[in-house]
Design a protein around this motif. Structure first.
Motif, PDB file in Angstrom:
ATOM      1  N   ILE A 147       0.854  -1.174   0.000  1.00  0.00           N
ATOM      2  CA  ILE A 147       0.000   0.000   0.000  1.00  0.00           C
ATOM      3  C   ILE A 147       0.894   1.229   0.000  1.00  0.00           C
ATOM      4  N   ALA A 148       0.649   2.137  -0.922  1.00  0.00           N
ATOM      5  CA  ALA A 148       1.414   3.377  -1.000  1.00  0.00           C
ATOM      6  C   ALA A 148       0.604   4.514  -0.380  1.00  0.00           C
ATOM      7  N   VAL A 149       1.268   5.292   0.468  1.00  0.00           N
ATOM      8  CA  VAL A 149       0.636   6.439   1.114  1.00  0.00           C
ATOM      9  C   VAL A 149       1.622   7.596   1.051  1.00  0.00           C
ATOM     10  N   GLY A 150       1.124   8.810   0.835  1.00  0.00           N
ATOM     11  CA  GLY A 150       1.990   9.980   0.748  1.00  0.00           C
ATOM     12  C   GLY A 150       1.595  11.030   1.764  1.00  0.00           C
ATOM     13  N   ALA A 151       2.079  12.261   1.536  1.00  0.00           N
ATOM     14  CA  ALA A 151       1.765  13.349   2.466  1.00  0.00           C
ATOM     15  C   ALA A 151       1.509  14.648   1.726  1.00  0.00           C
ATOM     16  N   ASP A 152       0.563  15.405   2.241  1.00  0.00           N
ATOM     17  CA  ASP A 152       0.297  16.791   1.859  1.00  0.00           C
ATOM     18  C   ASP A 152      -0.253  17.035   0.460  1.00  0.00           C
ATOM     19  N   CYS A 153      -1.000  16.140  -0.090  1.00  0.00           N
ATOM     20  CA  CYS A 153      -1.696  16.397  -1.362  1.00  0.00           C
ATOM     21  C   CYS A 153      -0.756  16.878  -2.460  1.00  0.00           C
ATOM     22  N   ASP A 154       0.421  16.308  -2.565  1.00  0.00           N
ATOM     23  CA  ASP A 154       1.307  16.718  -3.642  1.00  0.00           C
ATOM     24  C   ASP A 154       0.715  16.249  -4.977  1.00  0.00           C
ATOM     25  N   PRO A 155       1.044  16.935  -6.089  1.00  0.00           N
ATOM     26  CA  PRO A 155       0.435  16.600  -7.377  1.00  0.00           C
ATOM     27  C   PRO A 155       0.639  15.151  -7.817  1.00  0.00           C
ATOM     28  N   VAL A 156       1.827  14.602  -7.597  1.00  0.00           N
ATOM     29  CA  VAL A 156       2.081  13.216  -8.006  1.00  0.00           C
ATOM     30  C   VAL A 156       1.184  12.265  -7.217  1.00  0.00           C
ATOM     31  N   GLY A 157       1.092  12.471  -5.911  1.00  0.00           N
ATOM     32  CA  GLY A 157       0.232  11.631  -5.093  1.00  0.00           C
ATOM     33  C   GLY A 157      -1.228  11.761  -5.488  1.00  0.00           C
ATOM     34  N   TYR A 158      -1.652  12.986  -5.785  1.00  0.00           N
ATOM     35  CA  TYR A 158      -3.033  13.236  -6.213  1.00  0.00           C
ATOM     36  C   TYR A 158      -3.355  12.395  -7.446  1.00  0.00           C
ATOM     37  N   ARG A 159      -2.479  12.485  -8.440  1.00  0.00           N
ATOM     38  CA  ARG A 159      -2.703  11.722  -9.684  1.00  0.00           C
ATOM     39  C   ARG A 159      -2.636  10.224  -9.429  1.00  0.00           C
ATOM     40  N   ASN A 160      -1.739   9.805  -8.539  1.00  0.00           N
ATOM     41  CA  ASN A 160      -1.640   8.378  -8.208  1.00  0.00           C
ATOM     42  C   ASN A 160      -2.909   7.869  -7.533  1.00  0.00           C
ATOM     43  N   ILE A 161      -3.481   8.651  -6.641  1.00  0.00           N
ATOM     44  CA  ILE A 161      -4.722   8.250  -5.976  1.00  0.00           C
ATOM     45  C   ILE A 161      -5.842   8.162  -7.006  1.00  0.00           C
ATOM     46  N   GLU A 162      -5.928   9.155  -7.890  1.00  0.00           N
ATOM     47  CA  GLU A 162      -6.942   9.127  -8.954  1.00  0.00           C
ATOM     48  C   GLU A 162      -6.838   7.857  -9.787  1.00  0.00           C
ATOM     49  N   ALA A 163      -5.597   7.446 -10.088  1.00  0.00           N
ATOM     50  CA  ALA A 163      -5.354   6.285 -10.951  1.00  0.00           C
ATOM     51  C   ALA A 163      -5.395   4.963 -10.194  1.00  0.00           C
ATOM     52  N   GLY A 164      -5.552   5.015  -8.875  1.00  0.00           N
ATOM     53  CA  GLY A 164      -5.579   3.786  -8.092  1.00  0.00           C
ATOM     54  C   GLY A 164      -4.208   3.207  -7.790  1.00  0.00           C
ATOM     55  N   LYS A 165      -3.145   3.971  -8.004  1.00  0.00           N
ATOM     56  CA  LYS A 165      -1.770   3.508  -7.744  1.00  0.00           C
ATOM     57  C   LYS A 165      -1.322   3.795  -6.318  1.00  0.00           C
ATOM     58  N   GLN A 166      -2.046   4.679  -5.634  1.00  0.00           N
ATOM     59  CA  GLN A 166      -1.712   5.067  -4.267  1.00  0.00           C
ATOM     60  C   GLN A 166      -3.009   5.087  -3.484  1.00  0.00           C
ATOM     61  N   TYR A 167      -2.973   4.578  -2.254  1.00  0.00           N
ATOM     62  CA  TYR A 167      -4.199   4.487  -1.468  1.00  0.00           C
ATOM     63  C   TYR A 167      -4.612   5.813  -0.843  1.00  0.00           C
ATOM     64  N   ALA A 168      -3.657   6.534  -0.257  1.00  0.00           N
ATOM     65  CA  ALA A 168      -4.036   7.718   0.509  1.00  0.00           C
ATOM     66  C   ALA A 168      -2.887   8.705   0.630  1.00  0.00           C
ATOM     67  N   THR A 169      -3.222   9.880   1.151  1.00  0.00           N
ATOM     68  CA  THR A 169      -2.242  10.885   1.524  1.00  0.00           C
ATOM     69  C   THR A 169      -2.723  11.517   2.826  1.00  0.00           C
ATOM     70  N   ALA A 170      -1.828  12.128   3.540  1.00  0.00           N
ATOM     71  CA  ALA A 170      -2.190  12.823   4.777  1.00  0.00           C
ATOM     72  C   ALA A 170      -2.168  14.317   4.488  1.00  0.00           C
ATOM     73  N   LEU A 171      -3.163  15.023   4.977  1.00  0.00           N
ATOM     74  CA  LEU A 171      -3.256  16.457   4.741  1.00  0.00           C
ATOM     75  C   LEU A 171      -3.034  17.192   6.058  1.00  0.00           C
ATOM     76  N   TRP A 172      -1.897  17.895   6.143  1.00  0.00           N
ATOM     77  CA  TRP A 172      -1.553  18.636   7.348  1.00  0.00           C
ATOM     78  C   TRP A 172      -2.159  20.017   7.305  1.00  0.00           C
ATOM     79  N   ASP A 173      -2.437  20.564   8.459  1.00  0.00           N
ATOM     80  CA  ASP A 173      -2.966  21.921   8.599  1.00  0.00           C
ATOM     81  C   ASP A 173      -1.788  22.838   8.904  1.00  0.00           C
ATOM     82  N   PRO A 174      -1.332  23.653   7.933  1.00  0.00           N
ATOM     83  CA  PRO A 174      -0.155  24.490   8.160  1.00  0.00           C
ATOM     84  C   PRO A 174      -0.352  25.508   9.284  1.00  0.00           C
ATOM     85  N   PHE A 175      -1.590  25.964   9.480  1.00  0.00           N
ATOM     86  CA  PHE A 175      -1.846  26.920  10.562  1.00  0.00           C
ATOM     87  C   PHE A 175      -1.664  26.256  11.927  1.00  0.00           C
TER      88      PHE A 175
END
Length: 75
Positions: free
Chosen positions: A1-29
């Motif tokens: 299972i592939a997981v990334g961080a912070d909604c980066d563009p590569v991870g976004y496209r990977n999730i759309e394509a089913g190549k990555q399961y999830a990403t974590a979205l941090w709150d910068p504030f």
């Protein structure tokens, strides 16, 4: 299972394509606020924890639109 961080563009496209399961979205504030609070307490001589944990939202294909604003034109 592939997981990334912070909604980066590569991870976004990977999730759309089913190549990555999830990403974590941090709150910068929250990250900045917590860092500042710990720093102020440290400078005041207060005892501070050795580590601080913040929650991050899990983004999967089901709620990928959560990242749309963060990704913008890089989708």
């Amino acid at each position: 299972i592939a997981v990334g961080a912070d909604c980066d563009p590569v991870g976004y496209r990977n999730i759309e394509a089913g190549k990555q399961y999830a990403t974590a979205l941090w709150d910068p504030f929250a990250l900045g606020r917590t860092g500042a609070e710990v720093t102020v307490n440290l400078l005041k001589g207060a005892e501070v924890p050795k580590s601080t944990t913040l929650d991050a939202a899990t983004v999967t294909k089901g709620n990928l639109a959560t990242c749309d604003e963060a990704i913008g034109k890089y989708k």
